[in-house]
Design a protein around this motif. Structure first.
Motif, PDB file in Angstrom:
ATOM      1  N   GLY A  48      -1.722   4.372   2.881  1.00 19.47           N
ATOM      2  CA  GLY A  48      -2.612   4.086   1.760  1.00 19.47           C
ATOM      3  C   GLY A  48      -3.548   2.929   2.028  1.00 19.47           C
TER       4      GLY A  48
ATOM      5  N   SER B 222       0.062   0.522 -10.604  1.00 21.63           N
ATOM      6  CA  SER B 222       1.238  -0.188 -11.127  1.00 21.63           C
ATOM      7  C   SER B 222       1.536  -1.439 -10.298  1.00 21.63           C
TER       8      SER B 222
ATOM      9  N   ARG C 114       0.787  -1.230   0.000  1.00 19.90           N
ATOM     10  CA  ARG C 114       0.000   0.000   0.000  1.00 19.90           C
ATOM     11  C   ARG C 114       0.823   1.286   0.000  1.00 19.90           C
TER      12      ARG C 114
ATOM     13  N   LEU D 147      -7.815   1.823  -6.861  1.00 23.68           N
ATOM     14  CA  LEU D 147      -6.378   1.780  -7.128  1.00 23.68           C
ATOM     15  C   LEU D 147      -5.865   3.209  -7.051  1.00 23.68           C
ATOM     16  N   ARG D 148      -4.756   3.408  -6.371  1.00 19.30           N
ATOM     17  CA  ARG D 148      -4.127   4.727  -6.369  1.00 19.30           C
ATOM     18  C   ARG D 148      -3.385   4.901  -7.681  1.00 19.30           C
ATOM     19  N   ALA D 149      -3.434   6.091  -8.185  1.00 19.61           N
ATOM     20  CA  ALA D 149      -2.747   6.380  -9.440  1.00 19.61           C
ATOM     21  C   ALA D 149      -1.550   7.277  -9.162  1.00 19.61           C
ATOM     22  N   ASP D 150      -0.571   7.222 -10.048  1.00 23.59           N
ATOM     23  CA  ASP D 150       0.533   8.167  -9.964  1.00 23.59           C
ATOM     24  C   ASP D 150      -0.036   9.573 -10.088  1.00 23.59           C
TER      25      ASP D 150
ATOM     26  N   LEU E 234      -1.123   0.999  -5.441  1.00 19.23           N
ATOM     27  CA  LEU E 234      -0.914   1.730  -6.690  1.00 19.23           C
ATOM     28  C   LEU E 234      -1.373   0.858  -7.857  1.00 19.23           C
TER      29      LEU E 234
END
Length: 178
Positions: free
Chosen positions: A25, A31, A21, A126-129, A29
């Motif tokens: 988080g 990715s 995470r 999902l976390r993104a850049d 991510l």
């Protein structure tokens, strides 16, 4: 209360829960998800980006392409729906990412053989850049068996939906109807 019934939906949820995470988080991510995605689950997986026009399909697994007899990668999910229906889809996705939480859905699809079959879907954030829009990853499975050469036809009913607690609790109001 709904529960995850499909073994692959459960495997998807369990896999997602065990991804790294990062500090503070609740979601991995995008990715990290893609780098560690189980090959057996990817064919029934969607990844949507939340954009101004709706939910942009960034990835549509091969089994989903076969199920619907089209590849919608790069298109807006539910683009054929009216503005209000698309707005409800975006509201759900934003809640999943911003709360954060997941969602479980048991809905109905009408097949190309004019049968109504039940599906199960698990939606997770999902976390993104920093330079990418937020994302939602979705795994879906038919709970009813399809006949040979039968495919998904049309979404018929949203059915039942509930939020999934991924560590930050769940919203106080239920998911909006589909």
């Amino acid at each position: 209360m709904l529960t995850i019934t499909d073994s692959n939906c459960r495997a998807f949820f369990d896999h997602w829960r065990h991804l790294p995470r990062g500090p503070g988080g609740f979601a991995p991510l995008a990715s990290a998800y893609l780098d560690h995605a189980p090959p057996a689950l990817m064919p029934s997986t969607f990844i949507h980006e939340i954009v101004d026009d709706g939910l942009l399909i960034r990835f549509m697994g091969t089994q989903l392409v076969e199920r619907w007899q089209r590849d919608d990668t790069g298109k807006v999910f539910g683009g054929h729906l009216d503005q209000e229906a698309r707005a409800r889809l975006v509201t759900v996705a934003k809640t999943i990412v911003e709360h954060p939480c997941g969602m479980l859905q048991h809905g109905i699809v009408t097949t190309t053989a004019a049968r109504r079959v039940m599906f199960e879907a698990v939606l997770l954030p999902l976390r993104a850049d920093a330079d990418h829009p937020p994302r939602v990853v979705i795994y879906s499975a038919f709970l009813d068996r399809l006949a040979r050469k039968e495919h998904g036809g049309k979404f018929a009913a949203a059915g039942e939906r509930c939020w999934l607690d991924i560590g930050a609790g769940v919203p106080s109001i239920p998911p909006p109807p589909g």
